[in-house]
Scaffold this motif. Sequence first.
Motif, mmCIF file in Angstrom:
data_model
loop_
_atom_site.group_PDB
_atom_site.id
_atom_site.type_symbol
_atom_site.label_atom_id
_atom_site.label_comp_id
_atom_site.label_asym_id
_atom_site.label_seq_id
_atom_site.Cartn_x
_atom_site.Cartn_y
_atom_site.Cartn_z
ATOM 1 N N TRP A 1 -4.752 8.066 0.465
ATOM 2 C CA TRP A 1 -4.189 6.694 0.030
ATOM 3 C C TRP A 1 -4.089 6.621 -1.368
ATOM 4 C CZ3 TRP A 1 -7.834 1.913 1.571
ATOM 5 C CH2 TRP A 1 -7.116 0.672 0.992
ATOM 6 N N LEU B 1 0.769 -1.144 -0.086
ATOM 7 C CA LEU B 1 0.165 0.044 0.100
ATOM 8 C C LEU B 1 1.089 1.127 -0.104
ATOM 9 C CD1 LEU B 1 -2.669 -0.963 2.466
ATOM 10 C CD2 LEU B 1 -2.475 -1.544 0.129
ATOM 11 N N GLN C 1 -4.197 4.588 -4.051
ATOM 12 C CA GLN C 1 -4.582 3.273 -4.452
ATOM 13 C C GLN C 1 -4.246 3.287 -5.999
ATOM 14 O OE1 GLN C 1 -8.256 1.328 -2.952
ATOM 15 N NE2 GLN C 1 -8.474 3.740 -1.845
#
Length: 533
Positions: free
Chosen positions: A513, A484, A515
């Motif tokens: 985040w 991640l 992604q």
Amino acid sequence: MRNFAQLIKTLDSSNKTNVKVEALAAYFRNASAEDKVWTIAILSHRRPPRPVNTTLLRLWANELANIPLWLFEESYHIVGDLAETIALIIPSTKDHSDKSLTVFLQEIIALKKKSEVDKKEYLQQNWLALNYYERFVFTKLITGSFRIGVSQKLMTRALSKAENVDEDALAYKLMGNWDPNTISFQELILDEKSSDYLSKPYPFYLAYPIEGEVENLGNPEDWSIEHKWDGIRSQTIIREDEIYVWSRGEELVTDKYPELGSLVGIIPNGTVIDAEILSFPEGEIGTFNDLQTRIGRKTVSKSLLEKVPVILKIYDLLEWEGKDIRQLPYIERRILLEQLYDSIKDKTAVIHLSERVLLSSWEDVATERMRAREMKSEGLMLKRNNSPYLVGRKKGDWWKWKIEPLVIDAVLTYAMRGHGRRSNLFTDYTFGLWQTNKEGEKELVTFAKAYSGLTDAEFRKVDDFIKKNTLERFGPVRSVTPKLVFEIGFEGIALSKRHKSGIATRFPRILRWRQDKKIDEANTIDDLKSMIV
């Protein structure tokens, strides 16, 4: 103790300010003078030192609960608070103690010097004699951790209501180096003594982050602009040929900065200056990381004084010629400050004036803000010219406009459970950046920790990933399959021998985040180092 525990229960079970103020005011009206002093101390972070370490607390509480230690630890992880866990697992009683809060605290202070056998006997005896909430509060006092969502400002408001004493006057009385074990309520709150005045600072005035567009503040010529320095906010007091230096955390730090002692005899008596303590190695403003080498030292060696000298970057005048001038407009206080600086600047190298930047348009202000890192500042302070120096954080007259954070993409490498309502989720993260080792292979090197910035839904998704992709466990820490990528923001950066990466970051937090990114697209340690100005 029963009344104090009931107060904490009420405060802990409501998020309404008025409910908390009423509960505190009612308590202050009815509590004994001694208990009132200790309550004020506890709610203003003057708790006695912890007499027993948490490892022993867990063992002794677990013994009373008669459950496996692993079950206690798992319960602790779910509950998220040691005192609450102990209060829950020990057999309950409907009894309550008749001992006062003051007696308990005096016993806790005395406990520190006793043997482990005596400590264990005292704790277990009281745990069994107290009902659930009293036991919870008692253990909180033992651990020294007492966060219940009540600020000192809120407590001061309630005390003002109960005792009919002006709130600002109370805030001033509660500043300084008073000891709840030796001072009486009469001396602390009701009496007026000139001797108390000598070393006392004023409550600090704090700024809010800018809201909306800066143009909404109106005419820029109504505002004074200066840089926001990244050091230790302080008040320097010169009275009766003595100097006292206070940090914003209400800690007397005069001995940490002995070079400021030279200001006695240079700055007139009856002067209080609001300023920033900054590191000043090699004649330039240093980093907060430099300053940290002097924070927490019991003694400051001659070599450290030479390696990390400090200056006082002055920006406001609170007392002049022995008179409190906080109600004067800022611009008038500033003129007096500049006159003071002009009269002493040739006598000391320790004092530096925080310059006012005179700008006629918000576009020019925005341009000046972009110079912050070049100036070794965090951004700008905007102060309304006609504003008095108020108490605490108030909206309207003082704003801080910090620069955008430095940003880098990093890989999640380790995780721990969070605290409070997040105690059942892994939300405390460690991040790594790529570096090529001596063998020519790429490896992830830890550079920062962060635990804020994601939504609750994102935290739950990351938690699910961590539980399914744990590589190793090191006590409460889990190493995680590197997969991640997160965008990490931070305020400042400096070289550091204390960190594995060789870099220290200031206020790291998660921005988002990523992604859309794979781990081989994350940044490197060299990318991070290139951000050092």
